[in-house]
Scaffold this active site. Structure first.
Site: not given
Ligand code: UDP
Ligand code: MG
Length: 136
Positions: A118, A94, A88, A52, A12, A129, A115, A60, A105
């Site tokens: 992705h 996250t 993952r 997204y 990112k 994706e 973070n 968010f 992360r």
């Molecule tokens: N995100 C955020 N605030 C939140 C939750 C998620 O800014 O409260 C952002 C974060 O950067 C995350 C992305 O949205 O990586 C996608 O969210 P997801 O729940 O899919 O998390 P990930 O799969 O990236 O762990």
């Molecule tokens: Mg996700």
């Protein structure tokens, strides 16, 4: 039985900005991932919104799309045995504050929004994706 998968990873903007891309790529390689395809690009906001889309109802969503399109990113197709889950795990939670020691992360993330990385969350989404970035 072997189960070689491909998954999509994105370094990112916060990480590219700090010149962490080579460092992060070497972590993947050291963990046994093959970087099959990669490109360094800057998305338009509309592209980020499409990428997204699953999060469009979340509070968010707008900030997330602004952020993902705010600077250069590195999109990569990673290949490995059970790549989706392995990636993952390597990424960590996250929220970097909650991510385990040794995860990307934990090591590089600044905050829940910045973070650093992705990763696809399922084999089905990995296909969608990967197509999003590497269709042509
Ligand atoms: N995100 C955020 N605030 C939140 C939750 C998620 O800014 O409260 C952002 C974060 O950067 C995350 C992305 O949205 O990586 C996608 O969210 P997801 O729940 O899919 O998390 P990930 O799969 O990236 O762990
Ligand atoms: Mg996700």
């Amino acid at each position: 039985m072997s189960n070689v998968e491909q998954t999509l990873s994105i370094i990112k903007p916060d990480a590219v900005e700090r010149n962490l891309d080579d460092k992060i790529k070497s972590v993947f390689i050291n963990k046994g991932f093959k970087i099959v395809k990669e490109k360094k690009i800057k998305l338009e906001k509309e592209d980020a919104e499409k990428f997204y889309k699953v999060h469009e109802t979340k509070p968010f969503y707008n900030d997330l799309c602004e952020y993902l399109s705010s600077g250069l990113i590195v999109a990569m197709v990673l290949e490995k045995e059970d790549a989706v889950l392995a990636n993952r795990k390597l990424m960590g939670a996250t929220d970097p504050k909650k991510a385990e020691e040794g995860t990307l992360r934990k090591q590089f993330g600044i905050s829940i929004d910045k973070n650093s990385i992705h990763g696809s969350d399922s084999i089905n989404n990995s296909k969608i994706e990967i197509d999003f970035f590497f269709k042509d």
